[in-house]
Design a protein around this motif. Structure first.
Motif, PDB file in Angstrom:
ATOM      1  N   TYR A  40       8.653   5.666   0.213  1.00 31.33           N
ATOM      2  CA  TYR A  40       7.249   5.429   0.545  1.00 31.33           C
ATOM      3  C   TYR A  40       6.353   6.524  -0.024  1.00 31.33           C
ATOM      4  O   TYR A  40       6.753   7.688  -0.147  1.00 31.33           O
ATOM      5  N   PHE A  41       5.131   6.130  -0.355  1.00 30.14           N
ATOM      6  CA  PHE A  41       4.123   7.088  -0.791  1.00 30.14           C
ATOM      7  C   PHE A  41       2.808   6.690  -0.136  1.00 30.14           C
ATOM      8  O   PHE A  41       2.124   5.776  -0.585  1.00 30.14           O
TER       9      PHE A  41
ATOM     10  N   LYS B 210       0.816  -1.207   0.000  1.00 28.77           N
ATOM     11  CA  LYS B 210       0.000   0.000   0.000  1.00 28.77           C
ATOM     12  C   LYS B 210       0.851   1.260   0.000  1.00 28.77           C
ATOM     13  O   LYS B 210       0.444   2.293  -0.552  1.00 28.77           O
ATOM     14  N   VAL B 211       2.033   1.202   0.603  1.00 24.50           N
ATOM     15  CA  VAL B 211       2.834   2.412   0.759  1.00 24.50           C
ATOM     16  C   VAL B 211       4.226   2.335   0.128  1.00 24.50           C
ATOM     17  O   VAL B 211       4.885   3.358  -0.032  1.00 24.50           O
TER      18      VAL B 211
ATOM     19  N   ALA C  81       8.083   5.871 -24.231  1.00 29.22           N
ATOM     20  CA  ALA C  81       6.817   5.439 -23.635  1.00 29.22           C
ATOM     21  C   ALA C  81       6.300   6.486 -22.662  1.00 29.22           C
ATOM     22  O   ALA C  81       7.065   7.264 -22.078  1.00 29.22           O
ATOM     23  N   PRO C  82       4.969   6.511 -22.471  1.00 28.46           N
ATOM     24  CA  PRO C  82       4.398   7.361 -21.422  1.00 28.46           C
ATOM     25  C   PRO C  82       4.978   6.986 -20.064  1.00 28.46           C
ATOM     26  O   PRO C  82       5.386   5.841 -19.838  1.00 28.46           O
ATOM     27  N   TYR C  83       5.001   7.970 -19.165  1.00 22.19           N
ATOM     28  CA  TYR C  83       5.564   7.742 -17.835  1.00 22.19           C
ATOM     29  C   TYR C  83       4.511   8.010 -16.771  1.00 22.19           C
ATOM     30  O   TYR C  83       3.788   9.001 -16.837  1.00 22.19           O
ATOM     31  N   ASP C  84       4.443   7.110 -15.810  1.00 21.70           N
ATOM     32  CA  ASP C  84       3.505   7.232 -14.702  1.00 21.70           C
ATOM     33  C   ASP C  84       4.298   7.077 -13.408  1.00 21.70           C
ATOM     34  O   ASP C  84       5.027   6.103 -13.231  1.00 21.70           O
ATOM     35  N   PHE C  85       4.158   8.040 -12.520  1.00 18.47           N
ATOM     36  CA  PHE C  85       4.897   8.029 -11.252  1.00 18.47           C
ATOM     37  C   PHE C  85       4.649   6.757 -10.455  1.00 18.47           C
ATOM     38  O   PHE C  85       5.517   6.296  -9.721  1.00 18.47           O
ATOM     39  N   THR C  86       3.476   6.169 -10.615  1.00 16.33           N
ATOM     40  CA  THR C  86       3.146   4.970  -9.843  1.00 16.33           C
ATOM     41  C   THR C  86       3.623   3.685 -10.517  1.00 16.33           C
ATOM     42  O   THR C  86       3.459   2.608  -9.964  1.00 16.33           O
TER      43      THR C  86
END
Length: 261
Positions: A97-98, A24-25, A190-195
């Motif tokens: 962690y996020f 989760k984190v 490619a597209p980038y996603d932080f997650t």
């Protein structure tokens, strides 16, 4: 933490397995080898930057990283991953962690590694490309370019994997090899996603006379300019290449393997 073997014995890493506790984190993890004159076994440090300033780390070397559930690096049978030899070898596991919720969370994430003393003939290592020189104007799309011009290449450098690393404003990542003829070979686009900071396996080479250009693209929809920084409210522009021979994709930058224009 210290290794379970004699830290002075030269070894190579063959593989790693993440043991993620709280998905989760846990955003991503990074494993380093280091030499520390004083080591508190199992110490947990919540502020690495200030801790490093107070307790200097000597010979800090990035080995490998990953995100929960992502593919891990796979090495050819004749390639091992460099582990810097040291009479005082230790490891530092950095976990980012996020926590998007309001409640405090607990985590016991670890990484299991497999090493060998029977070193393989070819040795790979992580090579950092990108730049720390970036400024993203408010309410604007910005492309940041950084070109590595390797000076250590005496033969082909064999790339086995890559991973881009940026933060929340990032929308796209790209890397190309520039041939002396003017032709280009796309390594990644490619597209980038932080997650979703994935590792991309590959099998290609960079030869003497060739360069590598990294493009980091961002969309800053805030009212403030965004600068480089460690926090998720700042930005980064990095691309890590795992390649052999170790150290081959380097322009001998004074800031180590952070390779900028």
């Amino acid at each position: 933490f210290r290794p379970s073997w004699d830290g002075a014995t030269p070894v190579q890493m063959l593989k790693a397995r993440e043991l993620v506790d709280n998905r989760k984190v846990v955003h991503h993890w990074m494993l380093y080898t280091m030499e520390r004159t004083s080591l508190e076994e199992g110490a947990i440090r919540g502020d690495p930057e200030s801790q490093f300033n107070a307790d200097p780390v000597f010979g800090l070397h990035y080995v490998l990283g990953g995100v929960p559930g992502a593919s891990q690096i796979e090495l050819p049978d004749d390639v091992g991953l460099r582990m810097e030899p040291s009479g005082n070898l230790a490891f530092s596991l950095e976990i980012h962690y996020f926590n998007g919720g309001d409640a405090a969370e607990q985590d016991g994430t670890a990484v299991e590694i497999c090493v060998t003393t029977k070193k393989r003939p070819n040795e790979a290592a992580a090579h950092w490309l990108g730049t720390t020189s970036l400024e993203l104007p408010a309410h604007a799309h910005t492309d940041i370019f950084a070109t590595c011009r390797p000076t250590n290449l005496t033969g082909p450098a064999h790339i086995v994997a890559l991973t881009p690393h940026m933060h929340r404003m990032a929308v796209h990542s790209k890397a190309v090899i520039n041939r002396p003829s003017g032709e280009t070979l796309t390594l990644h686009d490619a597209p980038y996603d932080f997650t979703e900071q994935r590792l991309y396996p590959m099998n290609t080479t960079v030869s003497p006379g060739e360069t590598v250009t990294v493009t980091c693209s961002y969309q800053n929809d805030t009212d403030q300019p965004i600068l480089y920084g460690e926090s998720r409210v700042n930005e980064m522009c990095y691309l890590t290449l795992w390649a052999w021979p170790a150290g081959s994709i380097s322009n001998n930058s004074p800031v180590g393997l952070v390779l900028a224009v």
